[in-house]
Design a protein around this motif. Structure first.
Motif, PDB file in Angstrom:
ATOM      1  N   PHE A 108       0.809  -1.231   0.000  1.00 51.29           N
ATOM      2  CA  PHE A 108       0.000   0.000   0.000  1.00 51.29           C
ATOM      3  C   PHE A 108       0.839   1.277   0.000  1.00 51.29           C
ATOM      4  CE2 PHE A 108      -2.946  -3.191   1.492  1.00 51.29           C
ATOM      5  CZ  PHE A 108      -4.137  -2.835   0.857  1.00 51.29           C
ATOM      6  N   LYS A 109       2.156   1.190  -0.145  1.00 50.80           N
ATOM      7  CA  LYS A 109       2.970   2.397   0.031  1.00 50.80           C
ATOM      8  C   LYS A 109       2.719   3.454  -1.042  1.00 50.80           C
ATOM      9  CE  LYS A 109       7.356   0.568  -1.648  1.00 50.80           C
ATOM     10  NZ  LYS A 109       8.706   0.241  -1.216  1.00 50.80           N
ATOM     11  N   ASP A 110       2.155   3.088  -2.180  1.00 51.89           N
ATOM     12  CA  ASP A 110       1.830   4.095  -3.196  1.00 51.89           C
ATOM     13  C   ASP A 110       0.462   4.734  -2.957  1.00 51.89           C
ATOM     14  OD1 ASP A 110       4.249   3.719  -4.501  1.00 51.89           O
ATOM     15  OD2 ASP A 110       3.437   2.155  -5.810  1.00 51.89           O
ATOM     16  N   GLN A 111      -0.387   4.095  -2.159  1.00 48.55           N
ATOM     17  CA  GLN A 111      -1.730   4.616  -1.892  1.00 48.55           C
ATOM     18  C   GLN A 111      -1.837   5.371  -0.566  1.00 48.55           C
ATOM     19  OE1 GLN A 111      -1.353   1.275  -2.752  1.00 48.55           O
ATOM     20  NE2 GLN A 111      -2.173   1.325  -4.824  1.00 48.55           N
ATOM     21  N   VAL A 112      -0.876   5.190   0.327  1.00 53.11           N
ATOM     22  CA  VAL A 112      -0.987   5.762   1.671  1.00 53.11           C
ATOM     23  C   VAL A 112      -0.969   7.286   1.624  1.00 53.11           C
ATOM     24  CG1 VAL A 112       1.509   5.640   2.182  1.00 53.11           C
ATOM     25  CG2 VAL A 112      -0.155   5.568   4.056  1.00 53.11           C
ATOM     26  N   THR A 113      -1.862   7.886   2.420  1.00 51.24           N
ATOM     27  CA  THR A 113      -1.934   9.353   2.468  1.00 51.24           C
ATOM     28  C   THR A 113      -1.608   9.913   3.850  1.00 51.24           C
ATOM     29  OG1 THR A 113      -4.323   9.193   2.871  1.00 51.24           O
ATOM     30  CG2 THR A 113      -3.620   9.517   0.590  1.00 51.24           C
ATOM     31  N   ARG A 114      -1.628   9.076   4.876  1.00 52.12           N
ATOM     32  CA  ARG A 114      -1.337   9.538   6.235  1.00 52.12           C
ATOM     33  C   ARG A 114      -0.470   8.488   6.934  1.00 52.12           C
ATOM     34  NH1 ARG A 114      -6.531  11.054   8.675  1.00 52.12           N
ATOM     35  NH2 ARG A 114      -6.233  12.870   7.359  1.00 52.12           N
ATOM     36  N   LEU A 115       0.458   8.960   7.744  1.00 53.23           N
ATOM     37  CA  LEU A 115       1.343   8.070   8.495  1.00 53.23           C
ATOM     38  C   LEU A 115       1.242   8.414   9.979  1.00 53.23           C
ATOM     39  CD1 LEU A 115       4.556   8.510   6.289  1.00 53.23           C
ATOM     40  CD2 LEU A 115       2.800   6.730   6.045  1.00 53.23           C
ATOM     41  N   TYR A 116       0.996   7.399  10.794  1.00 55.85           N
ATOM     42  CA  TYR A 116       1.051   7.539  12.250  1.00 55.85           C
ATOM     43  C   TYR A 116       2.231   6.692  12.705  1.00 55.85           C
ATOM     44  CZ  TYR A 116      -3.919   8.906  11.907  1.00 55.85           C
ATOM     45  OH  TYR A 116      -5.110   9.501  11.590  1.00 55.85           O
ATOM     46  N   VAL A 117       3.275   7.317  13.198  1.00 51.51           N
ATOM     47  CA  VAL A 117       4.455   6.545  13.583  1.00 51.51           C
ATOM     48  C   VAL A 117       4.864   6.872  15.015  1.00 51.51           C
ATOM     49  CG1 VAL A 117       6.019   8.219  12.491  1.00 51.51           C
ATOM     50  CG2 VAL A 117       6.839   5.913  12.978  1.00 51.51           C
ATOM     51  N   THR A 118       5.130   5.823  15.763  1.00 55.30           N
ATOM     52  CA  THR A 118       5.731   5.957  17.085  1.00 55.30           C
ATOM     53  C   THR A 118       7.199   5.613  16.914  1.00 55.30           C
ATOM     54  OG1 THR A 118       3.693   5.283  18.176  1.00 55.30           O
ATOM     55  CG2 THR A 118       5.725   5.122  19.471  1.00 55.30           C
ATOM     56  N   LYS A 119       8.056   6.569  17.236  1.00 57.36           N
ATOM     57  CA  LYS A 119       9.499   6.327  17.143  1.00 57.36           C
ATOM     58  C   LYS A 119      10.034   6.095  18.546  1.00 57.36           C
ATOM     59  CE  LYS A 119      10.222   8.522  12.805  1.00 57.36           C
ATOM     60  NZ  LYS A 119      11.259   8.768  11.857  1.00 57.36           N
ATOM     61  N   ILE A 120      10.704   4.969  18.709  1.00 57.59           N
ATOM     62  CA  ILE A 120      11.245   4.586  20.005  1.00 57.59           C
ATOM     63  C   ILE A 120      12.759   4.736  19.941  1.00 57.59           C
ATOM     64  CG2 ILE A 120      11.416   2.733  21.713  1.00 57.59           C
ATOM     65  CD1 ILE A 120       8.834   1.575  20.344  1.00 57.59           C
ATOM     66  N   ALA A 121      13.311   5.548  20.829  1.00 61.84           N
ATOM     67  CA  ALA A 121      14.746   5.845  20.823  1.00 61.84           C
ATOM     68  C   ALA A 121      15.503   4.770  21.589  1.00 61.84           C
ATOM     69  CB  ALA A 121      15.002   7.226  21.401  1.00 61.84           C
ATOM     70  N   ALA A 122      15.486   3.563  21.034  1.00 60.64           N
ATOM     71  CA  ALA A 122      16.185   2.432  21.643  1.00 60.64           C
ATOM     72  C   ALA A 122      16.400   1.383  20.551  1.00 60.64           C
ATOM     73  CB  ALA A 122      15.358   1.850  22.795  1.00 60.64           C
ATOM     74  N   ARG A 123      17.232   0.398  20.877  1.00 59.91           N
ATOM     75  CA  ARG A 123      17.491  -0.695  19.935  1.00 59.91           C
ATOM     76  C   ARG A 123      17.013  -2.005  20.566  1.00 59.91           C
ATOM     77  NH1 ARG A 123      20.155   0.724  15.513  1.00 59.91           N
ATOM     78  NH2 ARG A 123      21.411   2.612  15.538  1.00 59.91           N
TER      79      ARG A 123
END
Length: 166
Positions: A108-123
């Protein structure tokens, strides 16, 4: 019709480990629930199997090429991207949120219009990474730093991006 992605990722874009989240971050689970309740969530067969049951108060769609894949009552099994897009178009009052895994995000990466991302500062250790996205096509429209506490042990933030009109 809005097609959104929602995921959490570690510093190296890791999103999964053997079908599960590699971390425990209750604030992210709460954020996920707030965004997805009363919406349409689309997941692949492996993500669905990893959850063990449908998400309550949401329309659950499992995307699988297996036309006879067993799903719980009320879960919708669709077999291709076109069927998901047709369902989304028929329900424009709801946001259609792709929740994983990596193969489904790729579809779906060509159709996506909104991104909700949680970025975690850890490995963390894991085996599944978020596919590359066309980040220059998106603009950040919301950002909220997370609060580290006894239950949420890793620094994190929530961000929302909107596809910029081309």
């Amino acid at each position: 019709m809005t097609i959104a992605f929602m995921w959490a990722e570690a510093q190296d874009h890791l999103i999964g480990a053997k079908g599960q989240l590699p971390w425990h971050l209750p604030a992210d689970l709460q954020h996920f629930k707030q965004v997805t309740v009363d919406q349409i969530v689309v997941m692949g067969r492996k993500t669905y199997a990893g959850m063990g049951k449908p998400l309550p108060q949401r329309t659950n769609i499992v995307l699988s090429q297996q036309t006879d894949y067993p799903v719980a009552p009320g879960v919708i099994l669709l077999n291709n991207v076109a069927a998901v897009l047709a369902y989304a178009a028929a329900h424009p009052q709801q946001e259609t949120i792709i929740i994983g895994g990596a193969q489904i995000f790729n579809l779906f990466k060509d159709q996506v219009t909104r991104l909700y991302v949680t970025k975690i500062a850890a490995r963390f250790s894991g085996d599944t990474y978020m596919p590359e996205l066309d980040w220059p096509a998106f603009t950040r429209v919301a950002f909220q730093p997370g609060v580290v506490d006894a239950k949420n042990k890793y620094p994190y933030s929530f961000a929302t991006y909107q596809r910029t009109n081309e």
